[in-house]
Design a protein around this motif. Structure first.
Motif, PDB file in Angstrom:
ATOM      1  N   ARG A 121       0.825  -1.209   0.000  1.00  0.00           N
ATOM      2  CA  ARG A 121       0.000   0.000   0.000  1.00  0.00           C
ATOM      3  C   ARG A 121       0.861   1.260   0.000  1.00  0.00           C
ATOM      4  NH1 ARG A 121      -4.535  -0.169   4.126  1.00  0.00           N
ATOM      5  NH2 ARG A 121      -5.438  -1.433   2.464  1.00  0.00           N
ATOM      6  N   LEU A 122       2.010   1.191   0.673  1.00  0.00           N
ATOM      7  CA  LEU A 122       2.912   2.341   0.670  1.00  0.00           C
ATOM      8  C   LEU A 122       3.290   2.718  -0.754  1.00  0.00           C
ATOM      9  CD1 LEU A 122       4.786   4.386   2.108  1.00  0.00           C
ATOM     10  CD2 LEU A 122       6.545   2.593   2.063  1.00  0.00           C
ATOM     11  N   PHE A 123       3.659   1.717  -1.559  1.00  0.00           N
ATOM     12  CA  PHE A 123       4.058   1.974  -2.943  1.00  0.00           C
ATOM     13  C   PHE A 123       2.888   2.511  -3.765  1.00  0.00           C
ATOM     14  CE2 PHE A 123       6.721  -2.013  -2.011  1.00  0.00           C
ATOM     15  CZ  PHE A 123       7.665  -1.267  -1.321  1.00  0.00           C
ATOM     16  N   GLU A 124       1.692   1.980  -3.508  1.00  0.00           N
ATOM     17  CA  GLU A 124       0.501   2.442  -4.235  1.00  0.00           C
ATOM     18  C   GLU A 124       0.242   3.921  -3.955  1.00  0.00           C
ATOM     19  OE1 GLU A 124      -1.801  -1.894  -3.980  1.00  0.00           O
ATOM     20  OE2 GLU A 124      -2.341  -0.250  -2.637  1.00  0.00           O
ATOM     21  N   LEU A 125       0.349   4.312  -2.697  1.00  0.00           N
ATOM     22  CA  LEU A 125       0.100   5.705  -2.329  1.00  0.00           C
ATOM     23  C   LEU A 125       1.155   6.634  -2.929  1.00  0.00           C
ATOM     24  CD1 LEU A 125      -0.880   5.205   1.430  1.00  0.00           C
ATOM     25  CD2 LEU A 125      -2.410   5.522  -0.524  1.00  0.00           C
ATOM     26  N   LEU A 126       2.388   6.187  -2.917  1.00  0.00           N
ATOM     27  CA  LEU A 126       3.452   7.004  -3.512  1.00  0.00           C
ATOM     28  C   LEU A 126       3.254   7.139  -5.021  1.00  0.00           C
ATOM     29  CD1 LEU A 126       6.525   5.619  -1.554  1.00  0.00           C
ATOM     30  CD2 LEU A 126       5.458   7.868  -1.266  1.00  0.00           C
ATOM     31  N   SER A 127       2.863   6.047  -5.673  1.00  0.00           N
ATOM     32  CA  SER A 127       2.668   6.099  -7.122  1.00  0.00           C
ATOM     33  C   SER A 127       1.458   6.933  -7.501  1.00  0.00           C
ATOM     34  CB  SER A 127       2.510   4.689  -7.699  1.00  0.00           C
ATOM     35  OG  SER A 127       1.258   4.121  -7.346  1.00  0.00           O
ATOM     36  N   ALA A 128       0.580   7.206  -6.521  1.00  0.00           N
ATOM     37  CA  ALA A 128      -0.582   8.062  -6.751  1.00  0.00           C
ATOM     38  C   ALA A 128      -0.260   9.534  -6.528  1.00  0.00           C
ATOM     39  CB  ALA A 128      -1.737   7.641  -5.845  1.00  0.00           C
ATOM     40  N   GLY A 129       1.000   9.843  -6.272  1.00  0.00           N
ATOM     41  CA  GLY A 129       1.405  11.236  -6.083  1.00  0.00           C
ATOM     42  C   GLY A 129       0.972  11.830  -4.761  1.00  0.00           C
ATOM     43  N   CYS A 130       0.832  10.983  -3.739  1.00  0.00           N
ATOM     44  CA  CYS A 130       0.380  11.455  -2.426  1.00  0.00           C
ATOM     45  C   CYS A 130       1.548  11.853  -1.528  1.00  0.00           C
ATOM     46  CB  CYS A 130      -0.412  10.357  -1.710  1.00  0.00           C
ATOM     47  SG  CYS A 130      -1.969   9.901  -2.490  1.00  0.00           S
ATOM     48  N   HIS A 131       1.310  12.854  -0.706  1.00  0.00           N
ATOM     49  CA  HIS A 131       2.149  13.085   0.457  1.00  0.00           C
ATOM     50  C   HIS A 131       1.748  12.046   1.499  1.00  0.00           C
ATOM     51  CE1 HIS A 131       3.864  16.995  -0.734  1.00  0.00           C
ATOM     52  NE2 HIS A 131       2.685  17.264  -1.262  1.00  0.00           N
ATOM     53  N   ILE A 132       2.714  11.574   2.296  1.00  0.00           N
ATOM     54  CA  ILE A 132       2.444  10.524   3.266  1.00  0.00           C
ATOM     55  C   ILE A 132       2.604  11.056   4.690  1.00  0.00           C
ATOM     56  CG2 ILE A 132       3.084   8.219   4.083  1.00  0.00           C
ATOM     57  CD1 ILE A 132       2.001   8.228   1.230  1.00  0.00           C
TER      58      ILE A 132
END
Length: 275
Positions: A199-210
């Motif tokens: 999920r971490l990779f998915e969120l990063l690939s979606a251009g999200c700040h974490i």
């Protein structure tokens, strides 16, 4: 991560012994099956059950090697003297979701909460909302046995029917939360293991700040989580990082550079080293 290309590559790579196969095992199987015989290389994705370690060892003893996605689990298994060759095979993101440095997404919402939400980060968000009622976030809810996404401003906005719907949804958020599963109440389920999940990779690939919570250990060090976001340990830290993220542009370049190490194509290279 789980796609036929890995099996195809393994088939070619292992000639003239094509009978070997790669099999992704979500949890170890504690009985004899095709996934733990001499012709199979299992990839153990989740391992939480420490009480059956001897049965696990016995069941998989015929496998030529075991690929372990969690470095933390790998070390634990090594300490328990497995006779199999143990190989670290980290989680990854399918290359179909590769984030290009020049991509851009339409961000409709301040925060999109994908899947299970960490209780500490959720508490901080609710506290922030009382002081900043203009914040809009989506959260996942269950209704009549189905999963929907609800806006705190507009109510239910719909449900996710497919993986592409899910990807489109997280791409619509400026910020998302991420936490490893073995903290803040998750210790009972994982026995204290804290695997870094795709999920971490998915969120990063979606251009999200974490905004994140995680322990410092060999697993989170391997994935360099500190380069993405510090682990939030107080409301003041949460508020500070949330405000910065809300005002910042999409971290496309930073996220794309990070992900270069974690696509499935990169993991395939590890398979070539198996002997």
């Amino acid at each position: 991560m789980f796609n036929g290309k890995l099996n195809d590559l393994l088939y070619e790579m292992l000639n003239p012994t094509p009978e070997l196969s790669l099999y992704f095992e979500m949890l170890p199987t504690l009985f004899k099956s095709f996934s733990n015989n001499t012709k199979t290389i299992p990839v153990i994705v989740d391992f939480f059950d420490k009480s059956n370690i001897e049965l696990f060892k016995k069941t998989y003893k015929q496998c030529p090697c075991l690929l372990i996605t969690s470095l933390e689990v790998l070390n634990f298994l090594q300490e328990n003297h497995f006779r199999n060759k143990l190989i670290h095979f980290p989680m990854s993101l399918p290359s179909i979701y590769k984030l290009e440095p020049d991509q851009w997404f339409e961000k409709k919402y301040d925060i999109v909460l994908a899947g299970r939400t960490n209780p500490i980060l959720w508490k901080y968000l609710k506290q922030y909302e009382t002081q900043h009622p203009e914040i809009e976030y989506l959260q996942q809810i269950q209704q009549n046995g189905e999963l929907y996404y609800r806006s705190n401003k507009r109510g239910i906005i719909g449900k996710v029917h497919s993986r592409q719907d899910y990807i489109n949804l997280i791409r619509s958020g400026k910020i998302s939360f991420y936490a490893t599963p073995g903290i803040d109440g998750g210790e009972k389920r994982t026995n204290g293991f804290n695997p870094v999940t795709p999920r971490l990779f998915e969120l990063l690939s979606a251009g999200c700040h974490i905004i994140a919570r995680y322990p410092k250990n060999i697993e989170t060090d391997f994935y360099q989580l500190e380069t993405i976001c510090p682990s939030i340990n107080s409301y003041d830290e949460f508020e500070k990082h949330l405000k910065i993220a809300l005002k910042s542009i999409q971290p496309i370049k930073k996220n794309s550079e990070y992900l270069l190490k974690h696509y499935t194509a990169t993991r395939i290279e590890l398979l070539k080293e198996i002997k």
